[in-house]
Design an enzyme around this catalytic site. Sequence first.
Site, PDB file in Angstrom:
ATOM      1  N   PHE A   1       0.425  -1.172   5.474  1.00  0.00           N
ATOM      2  CA  PHE A   1      -0.732  -1.933   5.977  1.00  0.00           C
ATOM      3  C   PHE A   1      -0.197  -3.256   6.486  1.00  0.00           C
ATOM      4  O   PHE A   1       0.500  -3.967   5.756  1.00  0.00           O
ATOM      5  CB  PHE A   1      -1.742  -2.239   4.857  1.00  0.00           C
ATOM      6  CG  PHE A   1      -2.812  -3.230   5.294  1.00  0.00           C
ATOM      7  CD1 PHE A   1      -4.067  -2.810   5.684  1.00  0.00           C
ATOM      8  CD2 PHE A   1      -2.546  -4.604   5.324  1.00  0.00           C
ATOM      9  CE1 PHE A   1      -5.032  -3.720   6.106  1.00  0.00           C
ATOM     10  CE2 PHE A   1      -3.506  -5.522   5.752  1.00  0.00           C
ATOM     11  CZ  PHE A   1      -4.749  -5.080   6.140  1.00  0.00           C
ATOM     12  N   GLU A   2      -0.500  -3.584   7.706  1.00  0.00           N
ATOM     13  CA  GLU A   2      -0.274  -4.951   8.145  1.00  0.00           C
ATOM     14  C   GLU A   2      -1.135  -5.232   9.367  1.00  0.00           C
ATOM     15  O   GLU A   2      -1.368  -4.360  10.197  1.00  0.00           O
ATOM     16  CB  GLU A   2       1.215  -5.270   8.404  1.00  0.00           C
ATOM     17  CG  GLU A   2       1.944  -4.333   9.297  1.00  0.00           C
ATOM     18  CD  GLU A   2       3.470  -4.607   9.388  1.00  0.00           C
ATOM     19  OE1 GLU A   2       4.091  -4.126  10.347  1.00  0.00           O
ATOM     20  OE2 GLU A   2       4.017  -5.280   8.504  1.00  0.00           O
ATOM     21  N   ILE A   3      -1.639  -6.451   9.400  1.00  0.00           N
ATOM     22  CA  ILE A   3      -2.308  -6.948  10.610  1.00  0.00           C
ATOM     23  C   ILE A   3      -1.448  -8.127  11.021  1.00  0.00           C
ATOM     24  O   ILE A   3      -1.149  -8.999  10.193  1.00  0.00           O
ATOM     25  CB  ILE A   3      -3.758  -7.393  10.332  1.00  0.00           C
ATOM     26  CG1 ILE A   3      -4.567  -6.237   9.737  1.00  0.00           C
ATOM     27  CG2 ILE A   3      -4.417  -7.906  11.619  1.00  0.00           C
ATOM     28  CD1 ILE A   3      -5.985  -6.609   9.334  1.00  0.00           C
TER      29      ILE A   3
END
Length: 441
Positions: free
Chosen positions: A328-330
Site C-alpha cells: 500500500f502506498e499513496i
Amino acid sequence: MATGSGRYLRYILFAFFGITILYFISTSSLPSYTQPLTEAAGKLSWDDLSKLHPHPPPPPPPPAPPSSEEKPKTDFDSIADAFHNDPLRPKVSNSDGNSRLDITPVPSTQLSPAAPGERVNATFVTLARNTDLWEIARSIRQVEDRFNRNYNYDWVFLNDKPFDETFIKVTTSLVSGKTHYGQIPTEHWSFPSWIDQKKAEQVREDMRRRKIIYGDSVSYRHMCRFESGFFFRHPLLHQFEYYWRVEPSVELFCDIHYDPFKFMKDNGKKYSFVLSLYEYVETIPTLWESTKKFIKAHPEHIHPDNSMAFLSDDGGDTYNKCHFWSNFEIGNLDWLRSQPYLDFFESLDKDGGFFYERWGDAPVHSIAASLLLPKDQIHFFNDIAYYHVPFTHCPTGEDLRLKLRCHCNPSDNFDWKGYSCTSRYYDLNKMRKPAGWEGQV
Ligand SMILES: Nc1nc2c(ncn2[C@@H]2O[C@H](COP(=O)(O)OP(=O)(O)O)[C@@H](O)[C@H]2O)c(=O)[nH]1
Ligand SMILES: [Mg+2]
C-alpha cells in the site's frame, strides 16, 4: 329405424352438452389473463402489442375500479410496480411471437453519483500478471466500494507480458474511472549488463536451500527492481502527479470519507503508509552499506529534517530494518522522478543487490522517503483500514471505526505490536498515539 333415430338423437344431445361445457370453461378463464397482462405491461400500449402480435386480440374491457375492500399496496408492491413500469426495461417477445416481460433488472451504467469537488491528477496503479485477475478483481471491488465509486479516478495496469482480453474486459468493468494497460519495456524487467549471471544464480540456489521466501525467484527480483526504480517512468504514468498502489487480494475495511489524493496534495505530502514492520534481514544484508555509500556520495540529497531515527537507532551507523510496507502506498510521482530519488536508485542498482541478494522495493522506498524527504512530507493514514496477508491495519479508536463503518476486528490491528515500526514513527514525529493504543500492544 326407431332405435336408429334414437341413437342419432343421443349423439346430438351429447354434442350439444360437450359444446356448452367447453364454452363455459373458455369464457370463465379469459378475464383473469387479460387483466394482469395490461397492468404488468405498464407502458406497453395495445398499439405496441399489435405490432408484436400478427393477429391482435380485441382490446380488453377497461379495468374495474378497485373495490373498497381491496388490500392497500405495500411498499413491496410499489417497488414491483415501479420496476414493471420502468420505461428502460426491454420488452421482449417469445419465439412464438407472444409478448412477455424480461424479469432481469437492467444494470445501470452509473454506479453511484460522483462526489463534488476538484480531482487531483492521480491514478491507481497495479502491477499484475494475467493470472492475478481474480485476486486483483477483489482488490478493485473493495477500492471502488469504499472510495473510488464516488471519485472515478483512473487505473493503470502494468505487466511484463501483454494483458489478455479477459483481464482487460473484467478490470475495465470494475473500475469507475478510465483504465490504461501497459507492457513493461524489457530493459525495465531484465538483468542489467553489469550483473554477473553466474553469481546471481548461485545466490538463488543458496537462498532456495535456506528456504528464504521468494529466494530462488528471478521474476520476484525483476518485480522488486521494477517497483523500486521504474514503474513511475512508464509512459502511462507520465501524465499523473500522484499514484496509489494496489496489489491483488488486499482488503479495505472502512469507508474512505474524503479524497486521500487531495489530502496528499493539499498538505504537501509525498509519501504515505498504513503498515510498517521490520524487514527479513537475510534478504538485505548489504543494503545499508550501499545506502551509506550513497549518503557519502550525495550529501546534498539528504534532507536536514530527515527521518533517520525511523531507520537507525544509532544515528545511521546500522539499519534497524524498519520500513513502510509498500504494497500500500499513496505517493507523489514527481518525487520518484526527481534527481535525488533517481540517483539513489541508480546507486543501489549498480551495487547489484536486487540480484545478488533479494532487495525489496519496500525498504528501498522507505529508506529514500526517510532520508530524502522532510519528516512532515511522510503521512500515516490511520483512517485507511487495510489488509495484505498477513497483516492488518484496523484504525485505533472505536469512535472512528464506527463512523467509518469498519468491519475489521480491532484486535487484529498490527500498529502497536512489537513487530511493527509505527510506534517509532509516532515517537520520532512527536505525535500523540490514538486513544486506546495501549490496549492493542
Ligand atoms: N506482471 C507481473 N507482476 C508480478 C510478477 N510477480 C509479482 N507481480 C506483481 O507484483 C506485486 C507483488 O507481488 P506479490 O506476489 O503480491 O508479492 P508479495 O506481496 O511480496 O508476496 C503484485 O501486484 C503482483 O501482481 C510477475 O512476474 N509479473
Ligand atoms: Mg502482495
